[in-house]
Write a protein that holds these residues in place. Structure first.
Motif, mmCIF file in Angstrom:
data_model
loop_
_atom_site.group_PDB
_atom_site.id
_atom_site.type_symbol
_atom_site.label_atom_id
_atom_site.label_comp_id
_atom_site.label_asym_id
_atom_site.label_seq_id
_atom_site.Cartn_x
_atom_site.Cartn_y
_atom_site.Cartn_z
ATOM 1 N N ALA A 1 -7.179 48.639 -21.506
ATOM 2 C CA ALA A 1 -6.377 49.008 -20.336
ATOM 3 C C ALA A 1 -5.176 48.079 -20.266
ATOM 4 O O ALA A 1 -5.272 46.898 -20.606
ATOM 5 C CB ALA A 1 -7.207 48.916 -19.061
ATOM 6 N N SER A 2 -4.046 48.625 -19.837
ATOM 7 C CA SER A 2 -2.816 47.847 -19.777
ATOM 8 C C SER A 2 -2.245 47.855 -18.373
ATOM 9 O O SER A 2 -2.285 48.875 -17.678
ATOM 10 C CB SER A 2 -1.768 48.419 -20.746
ATOM 11 N N VAL A 3 -1.727 46.707 -17.965
ATOM 12 C CA VAL A 3 -1.000 46.584 -16.701
ATOM 13 C C VAL A 3 0.360 45.990 -17.042
ATOM 14 O O VAL A 3 0.449 44.867 -17.533
ATOM 15 C CB VAL A 3 -1.748 45.689 -15.694
ATOM 16 N N SER A 4 1.418 46.769 -16.824
ATOM 17 C CA SER A 4 2.755 46.370 -17.247
ATOM 18 C C SER A 4 3.452 45.539 -16.179
ATOM 19 O O SER A 4 3.020 45.450 -15.027
ATOM 20 C CB SER A 4 3.593 47.608 -17.560
ATOM 21 N N ALA A 5 4.607 44.965 -16.584
ATOM 22 C CA ALA A 5 5.407 44.181 -15.645
ATOM 23 C C ALA A 5 5.885 45.048 -14.488
ATOM 24 O O ALA A 5 5.958 44.592 -13.344
ATOM 25 C CB ALA A 5 6.599 43.564 -16.377
ATOM 26 N N ALA A 6 6.194 46.341 -14.766
ATOM 27 C CA ALA A 6 6.651 47.234 -13.703
ATOM 28 C C ALA A 6 5.582 47.385 -12.631
ATOM 29 O O ALA A 6 5.885 47.448 -11.436
ATOM 30 C CB ALA A 6 7.013 48.592 -14.287
ATOM 31 N N GLN A 7 4.300 47.434 -13.030
ATOM 32 C CA GLN A 7 3.221 47.524 -12.058
ATOM 33 C C GLN A 7 3.009 46.194 -11.338
ATOM 34 O O GLN A 7 2.756 46.155 -10.137
ATOM 35 C CB GLN A 7 1.922 47.944 -12.747
ATOM 36 N N LEU A 8 3.107 45.082 -12.080
ATOM 37 C CA LEU A 8 2.871 43.771 -11.493
ATOM 38 C C LEU A 8 3.940 43.418 -10.466
ATOM 39 O O LEU A 8 3.660 42.767 -9.459
ATOM 40 C CB LEU A 8 2.829 42.709 -12.594
ATOM 41 N N GLU A 9 5.170 43.842 -10.716
ATOM 42 C CA GLU A 9 6.271 43.471 -9.835
ATOM 43 C C GLU A 9 6.244 44.215 -8.504
ATOM 44 O O GLU A 9 6.987 43.873 -7.593
ATOM 45 C CB GLU A 9 7.601 43.718 -10.549
ATOM 46 N N LYS A 10 5.390 45.217 -8.386
ATOM 47 C CA LYS A 10 5.306 45.966 -7.137
ATOM 48 C C LYS A 10 4.523 45.218 -6.063
ATOM 49 O O LYS A 10 4.480 45.664 -4.911
ATOM 50 C CB LYS A 10 4.636 47.322 -7.388
ATOM 51 N N GLN A 11 3.921 44.095 -6.419
ATOM 52 C CA GLN A 11 3.082 43.373 -5.456
ATOM 53 C C GLN A 11 3.245 41.869 -5.642
ATOM 54 O O GLN A 11 2.689 41.299 -6.574
ATOM 55 C CB GLN A 11 1.611 43.763 -5.634
ATOM 56 N N PRO A 12 4.010 41.207 -4.789
ATOM 57 C CA PRO A 12 4.103 39.746 -4.881
ATOM 58 C C PRO A 12 2.732 39.121 -4.670
ATOM 59 O O PRO A 12 1.943 39.579 -3.844
ATOM 60 C CB PRO A 12 5.065 39.376 -3.741
ATOM 61 N N ALA A 13 2.440 38.086 -5.426
ATOM 62 C CA ALA A 13 1.121 37.459 -5.312
ATOM 63 C C ALA A 13 1.208 36.020 -5.768
ATOM 64 O O ALA A 13 2.092 35.625 -6.536
ATOM 65 C CB ALA A 13 0.083 38.206 -6.132
ATOM 66 N N ALA A 14 0.229 35.216 -5.303
ATOM 67 C CA ALA A 14 0.187 33.799 -5.642
ATOM 68 C C ALA A 14 -0.359 33.573 -7.043
ATOM 69 O O ALA A 14 -0.031 32.591 -7.689
ATOM 70 C CB ALA A 14 -0.647 33.033 -4.628
ATOM 71 N N SER A 15 -1.228 34.474 -7.535
ATOM 72 C CA SER A 15 -1.838 34.287 -8.846
ATOM 73 C C SER A 15 -2.094 35.634 -9.492
ATOM 74 O O SER A 15 -2.140 36.680 -8.828
ATOM 75 C CB SER A 15 -3.145 33.485 -8.739
ATOM 76 N N MET A 16 -2.277 35.600 -10.817
ATOM 77 C CA MET A 16 -2.396 36.823 -11.587
ATOM 78 C C MET A 16 -3.616 37.642 -11.225
ATOM 79 O O MET A 16 -3.584 38.874 -11.242
ATOM 80 C CB MET A 16 -2.420 36.471 -13.083
ATOM 81 N N ASP A 17 -4.742 36.991 -10.898
ATOM 82 C CA ASP A 17 -5.949 37.744 -10.601
ATOM 83 C C ASP A 17 -5.762 38.640 -9.379
ATOM 84 O O ASP A 17 -6.337 39.732 -9.305
ATOM 85 C CB ASP A 17 -7.133 36.791 -10.384
ATOM 86 N N MET A 18 -4.947 38.202 -8.400
ATOM 87 C CA MET A 18 -4.669 39.041 -7.237
ATOM 88 C C MET A 18 -3.853 40.270 -7.632
ATOM 89 O O MET A 18 -4.011 41.347 -7.045
ATOM 90 C CB MET A 18 -3.932 38.224 -6.175
ATOM 91 N N LEU A 19 -2.998 40.138 -8.635
ATOM 92 C CA LEU A 19 -2.214 41.273 -9.107
ATOM 93 C C LEU A 19 -3.074 42.279 -9.865
ATOM 94 O O LEU A 19 -2.843 43.482 -9.800
ATOM 95 C CB LEU A 19 -1.093 40.776 -10.027
ATOM 96 N N LEU A 20 -4.070 41.786 -10.576
ATOM 97 C CA LEU A 20 -4.870 42.645 -11.436
ATOM 98 C C LEU A 20 -5.921 43.425 -10.661
ATOM 99 O O LEU A 20 -6.408 44.452 -11.130
ATOM 100 C CB LEU A 20 -5.540 41.790 -12.520
#
Length: 994
Positions: free
Chosen positions: A125-144
């Motif tokens: 499974a892939s999560v791209s930068a475009a998806q990650l940038e839609k949600q500001p977060a303090a750490s990567m696990d919150m984005l995932l």
């Protein structure tokens, strides 16, 4: 003749600058559009090939470049589209149409290489930068969280920088590690806490290793799930792999970007507790049931009392600022960023700061040799508070101080001093002052870097060698004042100074060969050798008996107690050989075979090497004419895999006989330090191994506007690591052995659709996972907390069936004796007419039956709206025991207990105050299912170009705003702990590109 040639060459060199100067330079404008819809593309990059000149299109898709040679070539690119090159040929207006890039053509990062999505045979499974940038977060696990099927992320603490728990396809182990392997820019690591030790009574939050990684720097995250994808990581692949790739520079003029936001946080919810009057009445009832005098003459006079949640929790700010610069030439590309993040905690006296620098560079030294570097340095400063109880409750969590403190007590007493006692409490301290005066400061410095050379030996044959380092320094300072904390009062002040230094070095050497032949066969072979080692040093001193509380640990030289001094040194290393072959026939038949051999120092000699193979097959039916002619599928691929992976996360030296030197012996009337053996050597200790098979299919419809991925898997982990009991004559109580089996099986579905693609766009991504775990064998473990056929974590508990309301109900049964009205009625599970331990049943489901995420992205011209939902269903857990235990008197109670049985309320539905037959039962069990509105973000992209500004976006984001739970749920958040509640956050952000 040679002289003439030299003269011609010299003349050419001298005239070349003039020739370039004479070359016609002009202004070229134009428009970039979607080749399918004809719609203009906003933010597309247009660059001069082999030059540094570039620009981006405005809201109308138009661009303008100056100083363009007549023979120049323009290169246009845009996320989600293929790259296009157009020759200028003297034109001043150039129209460029970009072809939408199919999801099948996107590049996926796999272990030690990349593949196109259409060629992948494993479950990735892939999560791209475009998806990650839609949600500001303090750490990567919150984005995932909620972005990839089969990935469960639980926020065990809402503390800033608090650690999250990540599970991929369930937990594969009972006693060994269950965290997935993280590979950050090629460096394997774990999300385990590397903090130095705290006091013997400390319960501060273990920090999150992922919180030290700046999420703004992440380009993509790949989740490797099945054995075909993870076997390339061998003995560390059983729990899945997260490959994190950071951003890199692109050819073109320098682009400067600023991303920043300011946010407001508040506690997500408050617990519904008794107020002062209600708790006073409860205490009076309890005293009466215990034949004690009533402590309160007039409960009504107390009124609402003190709301400790309002005093301990607060509204708090958070801010994040990042500046990055990227660009480069055709041979040199760079990405540089700096980040500052500051988050105050919603609990008083808590917070986190992070400073981060990153420098990524790609240098094409010549046609064959390339240099690649990823380097980041970060510094974190955590101000923590306790998040769990420890030391026989001598230290209480911040959450417990808020919900257990009696509302009958006031913040200050008559002398304006903090109140330190109330009815029933045995360990007096002010819930507020103890938090304000306790000190815990954890500082961490982390250098993570990887650099390597990639050399093209011949066409299709490349070799890459790299060196990676992960250097960590941690320093922890804790201090419990003697005057304001109970534990500090016991020792006259209690402190600790602890340090940890970790050095992790990695060397990887990989050769890759790619070829095609007969126009129908493609082959890629990868082989390599890797080596990694880590050294971990720590030291600490725990002083007591401080002269006063003013200087804390700065006055350690004046302490009078005997300090506890400790130091530790450990190391481990692993050497590996790996090989993988990818074969394709006619773009239809796909095959992947992988094997890795790992030698680990964590196991005994003669048993240190393990071998982890896998194989996967795929068939792209969509390339067959009989599928193409249906006009239904754009993509149809079936795939299957089987493989074996391992888990070596058992700690160091577990296979060896270990000694401790913590005893003193008396010889000749003198104290002599002595050593004793604490464990037996186990020469057979080895990896836990997971054998996993997976079958799945990928589908695409209507030009891949609708995409579906389905997987069914079964994973069996055997040789589980258990501590088993030894016979007394051995001289030891327990030993670590490989025994027992655990099974996980489940279904994963990912569905995405582009519903509208004109001025108004609407895309939807959803994922769903179902996982079932059960113990298949307990082997020699002798465990009394695990049960065959059930998942780890279930409980053996009594079954609650309400209360006895009157003597008639008591007389109508015979198996519970010595009870009275208001006591608890338990179920006679085995119907033998007796109530004893045999009437306990296996209850609780610690793992959710269903996890899912749903992400909607809508846009109209410059406006955008993102709505992200995530949830878990079917998980069960216990309510906060002290708040529902009417036999306990030292804490406040849930407001529900206002409806307890009493002589004045004989129809009450809950047990009476001072209940006489309290046992741990399903009375505390509750459904932890939830659906959470994780993120809502409204943004506006300012159209066109502003002087000096390439792009400008403002946005308003709300996170963790609403949580829907089952009726009767009681707690701060079913997804977080009660020791430190989670927060709801509103952010106002700004993104500017120059």
């Amino acid at each position: 003749m040679k002289t003439m040639m030299y003269l011609w060459c010299l003349a050419g060199l001298c005239l070349a600058p003039f020739a370039r100067a004479q070359q016609t330079l002009t202004v070229v404008s134009g428009q970039v559009t979607d080749a399918v819809t004809g719609e203009p593309l906003t933010g597309a990059t247009v660059a001069l090939k082999a030059s540094v000149g570039s620009t981006q299109t405005g809201a109308d898709g138009k661009f303008q470049l100056s100083q363009v040679p007549a023979n120049a070539i323009l290169v246009a690119s845009f996320v989600g589209y293929g790259m296009e090159e157009v020759a200028v040929k003297g034109q001043t207006n150039v129209q460029i149409a970009l072809q939408p890039q199919s999801a099948l053509d996107e590049v996926v990062v796999v272990g030690y290489g990349t593949q196109q999505r259409k060629d992948v045979t494993g479950a990735v499974a892939s999560v791209s930068a475009a998806q990650l940038e839609k949600q500001p977060a303090a750490s990567m696990d919150m984005l995932l969280q909620g972005k990839a099927s089969g990935v469960q992320i639980s926020q065990s603490s809402g503390a800033p920088g608090g650690r999250a728990t990540i599970r991929i396809r369930g937990a594969s182990s009972v006693n060994a590690g269950n965290e997935p392997l993280l590979v950050v820019d090629g460096i394997p690591m774990y999300n385990s806490s590397k903090d130095p030790g705290g006091t013997s009574y400390g319960t501060f939050s273990a920090t999150n290793a992922l919180a030290s990684i700046n999420p703004n720097d992440i380009q993509s995250v790949e989740v490797l799930k099945d054995a075909s994808a993870t076997a390339i990581y061998g003995s560390r692949g059983s729990n899945g792999v997260l490959i994190i790739t950071t951003k890199r520079g692109k050819s073109g003029s320098a682009q400067v970007n600023y991303n920043g936001y300011y946010g407001w946080q508040r506690p997500h919810t408050k617990l519904d507790l008794m107020n002062g009057e209600e708790h006073a009445e409860f205490l009076n009832d309890w005293a009466g049931a215990s034949d004690l005098p009533a402590p309160f003459d007039n409960p009504q006079a107390i009124g609402q009392g003190t709301d400790w949640q309002d005093l301990i929790f607060r509204q708090a700010g958070m801010t994040d600022h990042q500046v990055s610069i990227s660009g480069g030439t055709e041979n040199t590309r760079y990405f540089i960023s700096g980040n500052y993040f500051n988050q105050d905690g919603i609990v008083i006296n808590s917070g986190m700061e992070r400073y981060a620098l990153r420098f990524n560079i790609d240098q094409q030294i010549n046609q064959r040799l390339k240099f690649i570097q990823s380097l980041t340095f970060n510094r974190t400063i955590n101000r923590s508070v306790p998040i769990a109880n420890a030391g026989s409750d001598n230290v209480r969590s911040a959450g417990e101080r808020a919900y257990t403190a009696s509302p009958t007590a006031t913040l200050f007493d008559e002398d304006d001093a903090y109140t330190t006692n109330w009815y029933g409490i045995s360990k007096p301290e002010s819930p507020v002052n103890s938090l304000l005066t306790t000190r815990n400061r954890l500082e961490g410095d982390n250098l993570l870097g990887n650099m390597g050379l990639e050399y093209t030996i011949a066409e299709g044959l490349t070799a890459k060698s790299s060196i990676g380092v992960n250097l960590m320094n941690r320093a922890n300072e804790e201090f419990y004042p003697g005057e304001t904390t109970y534990i500090g009062g016991l020792f006259g002040g209690l402190g600790i100074l602890a340090n940890r230094r970790i050095t992790n070095i990695l060397n990887e050497n990989v050769v890759t060969y790619r070829t095609s032949f007969a126009d129908r066969h493609r082959l890629e072979a990868t082989g390599g050798f890797t080596w990694q080692t880590e050294t971990n040093r720590s030291s600490s001193t725990q002083p007591t008996g401080f002269p006063n509380d003013l200087l804390g640990t700065d006055a350690i030289g004046g302490t009078t107690g005997t300090p506890v001094i400790d130091s530790d040194l450990s190391d481990w290393s692993i050497a590996s050989f790996l090989a993988r072959v990818n074969y394709q026939f006619n773009d239809r038949l796909l095959a992947t075979a992988t094997i890795r051999a790992d030698g680990s120092s964590k196991f005994a000699k003669g048993n240190q090497w393990g071998y982890f193979p896998s194989v996967a097959l795929g068939y792209r039916l969509s390339e067959e004419d009989f599928i193409k002619n249906t006009g239904v599928w754009d993509d149809l691929k079936i795939r299957g895999s089987y493989g074996v992976t391992g888990n070596q996360e058992i700690g160091n030296y577990q296979s060896l006989a270990r000694l401790v030197t913590d005893l003193l012996y008396i010889f000749d009337n003198q104290l002599i330090n002595g050593a004793r053996q604490t464990s037996l050597a186990n020469q057979t200790l080895t990896w836990e191994k997971s054998a996993q098979w997976d079958v799945g299919f990928d589908m695409g419809f209507w030009n891949n506007r609708l995409r579906l991925v389905f997987d069914y898997y079964k994973k069996n982990t055997h040789d589980l690591l258990f501590t088993i009991n030894l016979p007394a004559y051995s001289g030891y109580r327990t030993a670590l052995y490989n025994t027992g089996q655990l099974e996980n099986r489940g279904v994963e579905i990912e569905l995405s659709a582009d519903l509208f693609q004109n001025d108004f766009t609407w895309s939807v991504q959803g994922n769903y996972a179902y996982n079932r775990a059960k113990m298949v064998s307990l082997g020699r473990s002798g465990s009394t907390s695990l049960f065959l056929g059930y998942a780890p974590g279930v409980n053996l508990s009594y079954i609650y069936e309400g209360i006895f309301h009157n003597d008639a109900e008591i007389a109508a049964q015979s198996y519970q004796t010595g009870v009275q009205p208001g006591d608890i009625r338990y179920k006679d599970v085995n119907n033998d007419g007796q109530f004893n331990a045999d009437d306990r049943g296996i209850v609780g489901n610690p793992q959710p039956k269903h996890i899912f995420g749903l992400n909607n992205q809508l846009a109209y011209k410059g406006l955008s709206l993102g709505i992200f939902l995530q949830g878990e269903l079917g998980r069960e857990g216990n309510r906060i025991s002290r708040l529902f235990d009417p036999s306990e008197v030292a804490s406040n109670k849930a407001h529900e207990l206002v409806n307890r049985w009493s002589p004045d309320n004989p129809n009450g539905t809950l047990p009476r105050a001072g209940v006489g037959n309290w046992l741990s039962s399903t009375y505390l069990l509750q459904d932890m299912s939830y659906i959470k509105l994780r993120n809502v973000q409204l943004g506006y992209q300012v159209p066109g170009r502003i002087v000096g500004i390439r792009s400008l976006q403002v946005y308003l984001s709300g996170q963790n705003l609403v949580t829907f739970t089952r009726d009767g749920f009681f707690g701060y958040d079913p997804d977080g702990g009660n020791g430190y509640p989670t927060a709801s956050t509103v952010l106002l952000g700004l993104n500017i590109g120059f």
